[in-house]
Scaffold this active site. Structure first.
Site, PDB file in Angstrom:
ATOM      1  N   GLY A 285       0.776  -1.230   0.000  1.00  0.00           N
ATOM      2  CA  GLY A 285       0.000   0.000   0.000  1.00  0.00           C
ATOM      3  C   GLY A 285       0.813   1.288   0.000  1.00  0.00           C
ATOM      4  O   GLY A 285       0.249   2.383  -0.059  1.00  0.00           O
TER       5      GLY A 285
ATOM      6  N   GLU B 112       4.567  -6.395   1.872  1.00  0.00           N
ATOM      7  CA  GLU B 112       4.256  -6.821   0.505  1.00  0.00           C
ATOM      8  C   GLU B 112       4.081  -5.648  -0.451  1.00  0.00           C
ATOM      9  O   GLU B 112       3.008  -5.473  -1.020  1.00  0.00           O
ATOM     10  CB  GLU B 112       2.933  -7.592   0.492  1.00  0.00           C
ATOM     11  CG  GLU B 112       2.927  -8.860   1.254  1.00  0.00           C
ATOM     12  CD  GLU B 112       1.570  -9.560   1.187  1.00  0.00           C
ATOM     13  OE1 GLU B 112       1.556 -10.771   1.378  1.00  0.00           O
ATOM     14  OE2 GLU B 112       0.545  -8.891   0.945  1.00  0.00           O
TER      15      GLU B 112
ATOM     16  N   ARG C 172       3.392  -1.497  -5.889  1.00  0.00           N
ATOM     17  CA  ARG C 172       3.563  -0.225  -6.592  1.00  0.00           C
ATOM     18  C   ARG C 172       4.877   0.473  -6.250  1.00  0.00           C
ATOM     19  O   ARG C 172       5.568   0.975  -7.141  1.00  0.00           O
ATOM     20  CB  ARG C 172       2.399   0.703  -6.201  1.00  0.00           C
ATOM     21  CG  ARG C 172       2.346   1.999  -6.971  1.00  0.00           C
ATOM     22  CD  ARG C 172       1.340   2.974  -6.328  1.00  0.00           C
ATOM     23  NE  ARG C 172       0.096   2.362  -5.953  1.00  0.00           N
ATOM     24  CZ  ARG C 172      -0.990   2.311  -6.712  1.00  0.00           C
ATOM     25  NH1 ARG C 172      -0.987   2.853  -7.905  1.00  0.00           N
ATOM     26  NH2 ARG C 172      -2.093   1.723  -6.272  1.00  0.00           N
TER      27      ARG C 172
ATOM     28  N   TYR D 207      -9.767   5.044 -11.686  1.00  0.00           N
ATOM     29  CA  TYR D 207      -9.556   5.644 -10.353  1.00  0.00           C
ATOM     30  C   TYR D 207      -9.391   7.160 -10.406  1.00  0.00           C
ATOM     31  O   TYR D 207      -9.005   7.762  -9.408  1.00  0.00           O
ATOM     32  CB  TYR D 207      -8.268   5.092  -9.702  1.00  0.00           C
ATOM     33  CG  TYR D 207      -8.083   3.600  -9.784  1.00  0.00           C
ATOM     34  CD1 TYR D 207      -8.888   2.743  -9.043  1.00  0.00           C
ATOM     35  CD2 TYR D 207      -7.099   3.054 -10.596  1.00  0.00           C
ATOM     36  CE1 TYR D 207      -8.712   1.362  -9.110  1.00  0.00           C
ATOM     37  CE2 TYR D 207      -6.914   1.683 -10.664  1.00  0.00           C
ATOM     38  CZ  TYR D 207      -7.722   0.844  -9.923  1.00  0.00           C
ATOM     39  OH  TYR D 207      -7.535  -0.506  -9.997  1.00  0.00           O
TER      40      TYR D 207
ATOM     41  N   CYS E  50     -12.309   4.078 -28.469  1.00  0.00           N
ATOM     42  CA  CYS E  50     -13.623   4.649 -28.737  1.00  0.00           C
ATOM     43  C   CYS E  50     -14.433   4.862 -27.468  1.00  0.00           C
ATOM     44  O   CYS E  50     -15.463   4.218 -27.246  1.00  0.00           O
ATOM     45  CB  CYS E  50     -14.360   3.754 -29.721  1.00  0.00           C
ATOM     46  SG  CYS E  50     -13.549   3.805 -31.313  1.00  0.00           S
ATOM     47  N   GLU E  51     -13.950   5.730 -26.632  1.00  0.00           N
ATOM     48  CA  GLU E  51     -14.630   6.139 -25.397  1.00  0.00           C
ATOM     49  C   GLU E  51     -14.219   7.584 -25.151  1.00  0.00           C
ATOM     50  O   GLU E  51     -13.024   7.896 -25.164  1.00  0.00           O
ATOM     51  CB  GLU E  51     -14.113   5.336 -24.189  1.00  0.00           C
ATOM     52  CG  GLU E  51     -14.280   3.850 -24.253  1.00  0.00           C
ATOM     53  CD  GLU E  51     -15.600   3.355 -23.676  1.00  0.00           C
ATOM     54  OE1 GLU E  51     -16.264   4.126 -22.947  1.00  0.00           O
ATOM     55  OE2 GLU E  51     -15.943   2.208 -23.983  1.00  0.00           O
TER      56      GLU E  51
ATOM     57  N   TYR F 141       0.446  -1.578 -12.149  1.00  0.00           N
ATOM     58  CA  TYR F 141      -0.988  -1.668 -12.400  1.00  0.00           C
ATOM     59  C   TYR F 141      -1.459  -1.089 -13.732  1.00  0.00           C
ATOM     60  O   TYR F 141      -2.656  -0.838 -13.891  1.00  0.00           O
ATOM     61  CB  TYR F 141      -1.788  -1.030 -11.252  1.00  0.00           C
ATOM     62  CG  TYR F 141      -1.534  -1.685  -9.911  1.00  0.00           C
ATOM     63  CD1 TYR F 141      -1.976  -2.981  -9.656  1.00  0.00           C
ATOM     64  CD2 TYR F 141      -0.824  -1.018  -8.920  1.00  0.00           C
ATOM     65  CE1 TYR F 141      -1.715  -3.585  -8.430  1.00  0.00           C
ATOM     66  CE2 TYR F 141      -0.566  -1.624  -7.690  1.00  0.00           C
ATOM     67  CZ  TYR F 141      -1.015  -2.907  -7.449  1.00  0.00           C
ATOM     68  OH  TYR F 141      -0.769  -3.504  -6.242  1.00  0.00           O
TER      69      TYR F 141
HETATM   70  N1  LLP Z   1      -0.836  -7.234  -0.627  1.00  0.00           N
HETATM   71  C1  LLP Z   1      -2.134  -7.452  -0.922  1.00  0.00           C
HETATM   72  C2  LLP Z   1      -2.855  -8.495  -0.207  1.00  0.00           C
HETATM   73  C3  LLP Z   1      -2.768  -6.690  -1.915  1.00  0.00           C
HETATM   74  O1  LLP Z   1      -4.033  -6.910  -2.197  1.00  0.00           O
HETATM   75  C4  LLP Z   1      -2.039  -5.692  -2.605  1.00  0.00           C
HETATM   76  C5  LLP Z   1      -2.663  -4.887  -3.655  1.00  0.00           C
HETATM   77  C6  LLP Z   1      -0.685  -5.514  -2.268  1.00  0.00           C
HETATM   78  C7  LLP Z   1      -0.119  -6.295  -1.263  1.00  0.00           C
HETATM   79  C8  LLP Z   1       0.197  -4.488  -2.941  1.00  0.00           C
HETATM   80  O2  LLP Z   1      -0.272  -3.190  -2.783  1.00  0.00           O
HETATM   81  P1  LLP Z   1       0.633  -1.961  -3.312  1.00  0.00           P
HETATM   82  O3  LLP Z   1       1.897  -1.958  -2.489  1.00  0.00           O
HETATM   83  O4  LLP Z   1       0.921  -2.190  -4.747  1.00  0.00           O
HETATM   84  O5  LLP Z   1      -0.206  -0.754  -3.086  1.00  0.00           O
HETATM   85  N2  LLP Z   1      -5.148  -1.531  -9.362  1.00  0.00           N
HETATM   86  C9  LLP Z   1      -5.023  -0.564  -8.291  1.00  0.00           C
HETATM   87  C10 LLP Z   1      -4.285  -1.128  -7.104  1.00  0.00           C
HETATM   88  C11 LLP Z   1      -4.897  -2.438  -6.583  1.00  0.00           C
HETATM   89  C12 LLP Z   1      -4.143  -2.993  -5.400  1.00  0.00           C
HETATM   90  C13 LLP Z   1      -4.558  -4.402  -5.120  1.00  0.00           C
HETATM   91  N3  LLP Z   1      -3.903  -5.018  -4.017  1.00  0.00           N
HETATM   92  C14 LLP Z   1      -4.327   0.672  -8.855  1.00  0.00           C
HETATM   93  O6  LLP Z   1      -4.034   0.716 -10.040  1.00  0.00           O
HETATM   94  O7  LLP Z   1      -4.128   1.656  -8.141  1.00  0.00           O
END
Ligand code: LLP
Length: 438
Positions: free
Chosen positions: A254, A296, A299, A340, A367-368, A396
């Site tokens: 996150g 974990e 991004r 988003y 086409c949007e 992502y």
């Molecule tokens: N761990 C779990 C259980 C998760 O569900 C996620 C992301 C992460 C770790 C990694 O999160 P990060 O460090 O990448 O924020 N498609 C969306 C983001 C979806 C995140 C899903 N889960 C976007 O483009 O912003």
């Protein structure tokens, strides 16, 4: 330093401008990359990727040596990246048989794989058991029962974590908020006592700890601190009531990155400091032995390492209203602005040092009407043929890509010390037609 060059800080760590005024990444002229490999093109800088892995390791590891770093594959994984993460000693968070297959295809150590997901299929559970993945992160009671039965049949006792919903709002976009009560992920705290007792009493399962993931693109440390309070108190209660030992606490990912000049993100050290000190002090207070800490990030490791290159096809000025710069990609390779409201910066890769002349809107080719990549951005005079470079496209974008309008998925190149290599070839119409049967 002008704004144009200030924007370079959002690009991969190796980004610079050459004497032609072109954007260069890891010694490779992006304008030449666009010619050689075609557009749209995604470019990943190996140095940035490895640096982020090391930064996480150092910032968390020096504060708390019992930290395990797992990369969240969903942010973007292919075979070349999986090799790099393995070399850097990271584990992998996978959520599907597909991500597991990518890991297996490069002999990724499967004991470093965490299998997540809120609806793992029976086949996926079978694979996780067969390949002895490091952890299975259990999301719900159905899965707990099924996993227990299947593990008994195979005779392999998996190490499991229970995913909790701590009920903490991370103040991010609604679609990427996961840890609030009522969300679809994990055991809500009020039913988690039963999950712990069932997992502890299942002879075929080894409950080693707890997991929570609050959401993505979290700019504040307080949500992590709040969640740690709640979850560690729960762990202490479980210890008192059932003798549960928290050996591992997985706090998910996150961590935010900076997408635009006006939205700076905290450095990794800020998250590390807040998370480690809260965990250690709370454990001390509750008389819990501090557990192994697993993080974990997705991004924050891969986001800044990737850029998207597009070629401008059309410049359409609607006087007094808007000037559209239309490029040859868009929502099929990056749906984040539509999904988003995600904001990005951009540079004209072949005119980095030219004076900005006014606001334009970078539109995709699909086409949007909503297919807009960047709204109202100040750029130099743009004309057909120019190359637009968008930073922070490593996370992502590609995993969410589609074949909308029967478009072909873009090529990806990896760059390192002046050399570029194709790490995914551009899709062809033959690839596309292969699954389309008469
Ligand atoms: N761990 C779990 C259980 C998760 O569900 C996620 C992301 C992460 C770790 C990694 O999160 P990060 O460090 O990448 O924020 N498609 C969306 C983001 C979806 C995140 C899903 N889960 C976007 O483009 O912003």
């Amino acid at each position: 330093m002008g704004t144009k060059v200030a924007k370079l800080s959002l690009f991969p760590l190796t980004a610079e401008v050459n004497e032609k005024g072109h954007l260069v990444v890891s010694g490779c002229d992006t304008v030449e990359l666009a010619v050689e490999f075609g557009t749209p093109l995604y470019v990943f800088d190996e140095f940035s990727l490895r640096s982020k892995c090391r930064e996480f390791k150092t910032e968390f590891g020096q504060r708390y040596s019992e930290t395990t770093l797992i990369y969240a594959s969903k942010a973007f994984l292919n075979r070349a990246l999986a090799v790099i993460f393995n070399e850097e000693g990271l584990g992998l968070d996978v959520v599907s048989a597909g991500e597991l297959a990518t890991a297996r295809s490069v002999d990724f150590p499967l004991d470093m794989v965490y299998f997540h997901g809120n609806n793992k299929s029976t086949e996926e559970i079978r694979l996780a058991l067969k390949h002895h993945v490091g952890r299975i992160v259990v999301d719900n009671f159905d899965e707990l029962d099924r996993l227990g039965e299947m593990a008994e049949e195979t005779g392999h006792i998996p190490d499991i974590l229970l995913r909790l919903t701590p009920g903490v709002d991370p103040h991010t976009h609604e679609h990427i908020t996961t840890g609030v009560l009522g969300g679809k992920f994990g055991f809500p705290l009020f039913s988690a006592d039963r999950a712990v007792t069932e997992a502890m009493s299942a002879p075929s399962l080894n409950l080693v700890g707890l997991h929570f993931h609050l959401g993505s693109l979290i700019f504040e440390v307080q949500p992590y601190e709040e969640a740690l309070e709640v979850v560690l108190e729960f762990a202490a209660e479980m210890k008192r009531k059932h003798g549960f030992e928290l050996e591992e606490l997985n706090i998910g990912g996150g961590f935010a990155i900076q997408y635009t000049m006006d939205s700076p993100a905290p450095p990794i050290s800020t998250y590390a400091e807040a998370i480690v000190s809260k965990m250690v002090s709370k454990c001390r207070l509750l008389k819990l032995a501090p557990p192994m800490l697993t993080i974990e990030p997705g991004r924050a490791i891969v986001g800044q390492a990737g850029i998207a290159l597009y070629r401008v096809g059309v410049v359409k000025d609607i006087p007094g209203i808007r000037c559209y710069v239309s490029v040859d990609g868009g929502m099929a390779d990056n749906i984040r602005p539509v999904l988003y409201g995600a904001k990005y910066e951009a540079l004209v890769a072949n005119k980095v040092l030219e004076e900005e002349v006014g606001l334009v809107t970078i539109a995709g080719r699909f086409c949007e009407s909503g297919d807009i990549l960047v709204e109202d951005i100040s750029l130099p005079l743009v004309s057909a043929g120019d190359i637009i470079a968008i930073p922070d496209c490593g996370a992502y974008c590609l995993p969410l890509q589609s074949n909308y309008n029967a478009s072909l998925k873009p090529a990806i190149v990896g760059v390192k010390e002046g050399k570029a290599r194709l790490i995914r070839r551009r899709e062809t119409f033959d690839d596309f037609a292969r699954c389309d049967l008469l």
